[in-house]
Design an enzyme around this catalytic site. Structure first.
Site, short mmCIF file in Angstrom:
data_model
loop_
_atom_site.label_atom_id
_atom_site.label_comp_id
_atom_site.label_asym_id
_atom_site.label_seq_id
_atom_site.Cartn_x
_atom_site.Cartn_y
_atom_site.Cartn_z
N LYS A 43 0.92 -1.23 0.00
CA LYS A 43 0.04 0.09 0.02
C LYS A 43 0.87 1.35 0.25
CE LYS A 43 -4.68 0.76 0.36
NZ LYS A 43 -5.55 -0.18 -0.20
N GLY A 59 -20.29 7.22 -1.07
CA GLY A 59 -19.43 7.82 -1.84
C GLY A 59 -19.16 6.53 -2.97
N LYS A 60 -17.84 6.53 -3.41
CA LYS A 60 -17.09 5.64 -4.30
C LYS A 60 -17.84 4.33 -4.41
CE LYS A 60 -12.54 6.68 -5.48
NZ LYS A 60 -11.06 6.32 -5.36
N VAL A 61 -17.83 3.68 -3.37
CA VAL A 61 -18.40 2.26 -2.96
C VAL A 61 -19.73 2.37 -2.81
CG1 VAL A 61 -18.10 -0.13 -2.14
CG2 VAL A 61 -16.31 1.16 -2.82
N HIS A 73 -22.54 3.90 -3.06
CA HIS A 73 -23.68 4.26 -3.69
C HIS A 73 -24.12 2.73 -4.41
CE1 HIS A 73 -21.33 5.52 -6.95
NE2 HIS A 73 -22.22 5.49 -7.73
#
Length: 373
Positions: free
Chosen positions: A88, A190-192, A194
């Site tokens: 990461k 948000g990104k995931v 929704h």
């Protein structure tokens, strides 16, 4: 040596949190880039994990985040059945202020300098367009746009995988994989999040959401006015009659304050590092709350970006992500058999796969050479 360095080195070399193969500090003064690339394990293959761009409270916090996230990626990739290790990276700073094309190019050069030991992708604060820029300086960037040979937004399959984890949780707890009639709380749309809401509604669930960004809430409500909004996460987790809680924002959502307040019977969400400290998993078990380990159920995204290394095929990726259902059930069964929390069971399965890979490499390295004659 500064106090910060003492703390970071203590964590890095302490066996229960450390064990990392390599940690690289990157700096480019011209662009303001300060980044940390942490490679936890390459036992199964090159270390794959996203790049987080975040305004950390301190440099030490940034390094510790990279260490924790990279370790999580080793376990996630192992349980996803990928021949990839865990790594990461974090870029330190406010992306709205600091992010620039020049900075991303400089970062790409650092990734390239590792010679393929680390493969990057998107994470919080970085997007497909950013990976397109990074990829101009390194061949080891995934999560790129389809126009640039990539798979595009990995949030789609991340949400799908979490949904499979929820279905497995329902099967284990209630004997039926459907979420129809269940009340599900999603923190962070948000990104995931929704996309996850879409799956839940299609399956007949009742959905309650919250988010710190008004625009994220509005995007969901404009399309699905039947969704209920909680004032904040504290109110969300206390919602009466809740069946499932899905943390889909930043980590640390499960802590000494939130766990006693939870009304849900299941926790299954997309956020990384949901457990604020190791004792939280026992607190959940003591309360009879089923925890689907985050790095198991949110692996759909890494399955998608990993596929770019072999020529992306969405249907192939979705088929692999569907197996998150079976993996989650396997973990629940192992936890029950061993009398341990699901997170500990998942760790044991992942650690065994990595240990087997290291043993195989060692045996291969010690095997006598074959005479070609």
């Amino acid at each position: 040596m500064t106090e910060m360095t003492d703390g970071v080195l203590h964590t890095l070399f302490r066996s229960e949190q450390g064990g990392h193969e390599q940690v690289v500090l990157c700096q480019d003064r011209a662009t303001g880039l300060k980044a940390v690339i942490a490679i936890h394990s390459t036992a199964l293959g090159p270390a794959l994990g996203g790049t987080r761009f975040h305004a950390y409270a301190s440099d030490e916090e940034a390094v510790l985040d990279a260490l924790n996230l990279s370790r999580g990626m080793s376990y996630k990739n192992a349980l996803a059945g990928l021949d990839l290790g865990g790594g990461k990276a974090v870029i330190i700073g406010d992306p709205d202020v600091l992010k620039s094309e020049e900075l991303l190019l400089a970062y790409g050069r650092f990734v390239e300098s590792l010679g393929g030991r680390y493969v990057t992708a998107c994470d919080v604060g970085t997007y497909v367009a950013d990976m397109d820029v990074v990829a101009r300086e390194t061949r080891w960037a995934t999560g790129r746009s389809p126009e640039n040979g990539g798979a595009g937004d990995s949030s789609v399959l991340t949400a799908f995988g979490v949904f499979q984890g929820m279905r497995a949780s329902a099967q284990h707890l209630w004997g039926d994989p459907t979420l129809r009639g269940r009340k599900v709380a999603v923190a962070g749309v948000g990104k995931v999040g929704h996309y996850l809401v879409e799956h839940l509604l299609e399956d007949g669930a009742e959905v309650v959401i919250t988010d710190v960004r008004e625009e994220s809430l509005r995007r969901v409500l404009d399309k699905h006015p039947q969704v209920t909004v909680a004032a904040d996460t504290d109110a969300l987790i206390r919602t009466e009659g809740l069946d499932i809680y899905a943390p889909c924002a930043l980590g640390g959502a499960l802590n000494d304050v939130s766990v006693p307040a939870l009304t849900a019977k299941v926790v299954c969400g997309a956020a990384n590092n949901q457990l604020a400290h190791p004792g939280v998993e026992k607190d959940l078990a003591d309360r009879g709350i089923l925890y689907a380990p985050d790095y198991v159920v949110n692996a759909g995204g890494v399955i998608q970006v990993a596929d770019e290394l072999h020529g992306f095929d969405f249907d192939r990726c979705k088929a692999k992500a569907t197996k998150i259902f079976d993996t989650t059930l396997e973990i629940f069964a192992r936890a029950k058999a061993d009398g341990i929390p699901p997170a500990a069971a998942a760790d044991r399965i992942a650690e065994q796969r990595m240990a087997d890979a290291r043993a195989a490499k060692a045996a291969k390295g010690s095997a006598p050479a074959v005479d070609p004659s």
